[in-house]
Design a protein around this motif. Structure first.
Motif, PDB file in Angstrom:
ATOM      1  N   LYS A  85       0.841  -1.209   0.000  1.00 24.80           N
ATOM      2  CA  LYS A  85       0.000   0.000   0.000  1.00 24.80           C
ATOM      3  C   LYS A  85       0.869   1.248   0.000  1.00 24.80           C
ATOM      4  O   LYS A  85       0.620   2.186  -0.767  1.00 24.80           O
ATOM      5  CB  LYS A  85      -0.938   0.007   1.197  1.00 24.80           C
ATOM      6  CG  LYS A  85      -1.771   1.287   1.288  1.00 24.80           C
ATOM      7  CD  LYS A  85      -2.677   1.276   2.493  1.00 24.80           C
ATOM      8  CE  LYS A  85      -3.235   2.629   2.831  1.00 24.80           C
ATOM      9  NZ  LYS A  85      -4.186   3.162   1.912  1.00 24.80           N
ATOM     10  N   LYS A  86       1.884   1.258   0.843  1.00 34.97           N
ATOM     11  CA  LYS A  86       2.775   2.420   0.952  1.00 34.97           C
ATOM     12  C   LYS A  86       3.431   2.736  -0.399  1.00 34.97           C
ATOM     13  O   LYS A  86       3.608   3.904  -0.757  1.00 34.97           O
ATOM     14  CB  LYS A  86       3.843   2.141   2.011  1.00 34.97           C
ATOM     15  CG  LYS A  86       4.748   3.303   2.325  1.00 34.97           C
ATOM     16  CD  LYS A  86       5.697   2.932   3.451  1.00 34.97           C
ATOM     17  CE  LYS A  86       6.625   4.081   3.783  1.00 34.97           C
ATOM     18  NZ  LYS A  86       7.546   3.737   4.876  1.00 34.97           N
ATOM     19  N   LYS A  87       3.747   1.691  -1.166  1.00 38.91           N
ATOM     20  CA  LYS A  87       4.391   1.863  -2.470  1.00 38.91           C
ATOM     21  C   LYS A  87       3.379   2.073  -3.600  1.00 38.91           C
ATOM     22  O   LYS A  87       3.753   2.215  -4.761  1.00 38.91           O
ATOM     23  CB  LYS A  87       5.237   0.629  -2.798  1.00 38.91           C
ATOM     24  CG  LYS A  87       6.411   0.439  -1.870  1.00 38.91           C
ATOM     25  CD  LYS A  87       7.133  -0.866  -2.183  1.00 38.91           C
ATOM     26  CE  LYS A  87       8.276  -1.113  -1.210  1.00 38.91           C
ATOM     27  NZ  LYS A  87       8.913  -2.417  -1.451  1.00 38.91           N
ATOM     28  N   GLU A  95      -7.199  -3.655  -0.950  1.00 36.54           N
ATOM     29  CA  GLU A  95      -7.061  -2.597   0.049  1.00 36.54           C
ATOM     30  C   GLU A  95      -8.410  -2.292   0.696  1.00 36.54           C
ATOM     31  O   GLU A  95      -8.519  -2.159   1.915  1.00 36.54           O
ATOM     32  CB  GLU A  95      -6.490  -1.333  -0.589  1.00 36.54           C
ATOM     33  CG  GLU A  95      -6.285  -0.202   0.386  1.00 36.54           C
ATOM     34  CD  GLU A  95      -5.710   1.049  -0.255  1.00 36.54           C
ATOM     35  OE1 GLU A  95      -5.911   2.131   0.324  1.00 36.54           O
ATOM     36  OE2 GLU A  95      -5.059   0.957  -1.312  1.00 36.54           O
ATOM     37  N   LYS A  96      -9.439  -2.206  -0.114  1.00 31.74           N
ATOM     38  CA  LYS A  96     -10.785  -1.922   0.401  1.00 31.74           C
ATOM     39  C   LYS A  96     -11.232  -3.024   1.363  1.00 31.74           C
ATOM     40  O   LYS A  96     -11.794  -2.746   2.431  1.00 31.74           O
ATOM     41  CB  LYS A  96     -11.772  -1.792  -0.756  1.00 31.74           C
ATOM     42  CG  LYS A  96     -13.171  -1.441  -0.311  1.00 31.74           C
ATOM     43  CD  LYS A  96     -14.097  -1.251  -1.495  1.00 31.74           C
ATOM     44  CE  LYS A  96     -15.457  -0.801  -0.977  1.00 31.74           C
ATOM     45  NZ  LYS A  96     -16.541  -1.501  -1.582  1.00 31.74           N
ATOM     46  N   ILE A 101     -12.160  -4.522   7.351  1.00 34.09           N
ATOM     47  CA  ILE A 101     -11.995  -5.300   8.594  1.00 34.09           C
ATOM     48  C   ILE A 101     -11.085  -4.582   9.582  1.00 34.09           C
ATOM     49  O   ILE A 101     -10.650  -5.168  10.575  1.00 34.09           O
ATOM     50  CB  ILE A 101     -11.519  -6.744   8.328  1.00 34.09           C
ATOM     51  CG1 ILE A 101     -10.168  -6.769   7.624  1.00 34.09           C
ATOM     52  CG2 ILE A 101     -12.566  -7.524   7.551  1.00 34.09           C
ATOM     53  CD1 ILE A 101      -9.519  -8.135   7.619  1.00 34.09           C
ATOM     54  N   GLY A 102     -10.811  -3.305   9.309  1.00 35.67           N
ATOM     55  CA  GLY A 102     -10.135  -2.475  10.296  1.00 35.67           C
ATOM     56  C   GLY A 102      -8.619  -2.548  10.329  1.00 35.67           C
ATOM     57  O   GLY A 102      -8.014  -2.282  11.372  1.00 35.67           O
TER      58      GLY A 102
END
Length: 109
Positions: A85-87, A95-96, A101-102
């Motif tokens: 995600k960071k990249k 991602e969604k 689920i927090g």
């Protein structure tokens, strides 16, 4: 068996299917014996399922780094999702689902 490298052969069948060149009868026969066509997606789904199970049991999705469930290094897998995600390389639908689920994306050191 009989000097046939089954893994290499199966990989060739997967590549042929991806290119649309696998004979339909052969594809059906492989489907009938349970061939997994997208191994990475299958692994992601399995790990996600373990994360959901963890979240339901613990009430959160902050898996400790060294946590292992069913011989899967779930904490390391989740750290990998955070890095993707960071990249900007984590699939948006994945991602969604993790958001739902927090999953906490940025952890305090």
């Amino acid at each position: 068996e009989d000097d046939i490298k089954l893994g290499a052969w199966l990989n060739t069948q997967r590549q042929q299917k991806k290119k649309g060149k696998l004979d339909r009868n052969n594809e059906k026969r492989l489907d009938d014996v349970g061939v997994v066509w997208d191994v990475l997606s299958e692994q992601w789904e399995k790990n996600y399922g373990l994360l959901v199970k963890f979240q339901q049991k613990e009430g959160h999705s902050n898996v400790p780094h060294r946590y292992i469930e069913d011989d899967i290094k779930l904490g390391i897998w989740l750290d990998t999702q955070r890095q993707l995600k960071k990249k900007g390389k984590l699939d948006q639908s994945n991602e969604k689902r993790l958001d739902e689920i927090g999953v906490v994306w940025k952890l305090n050191s």
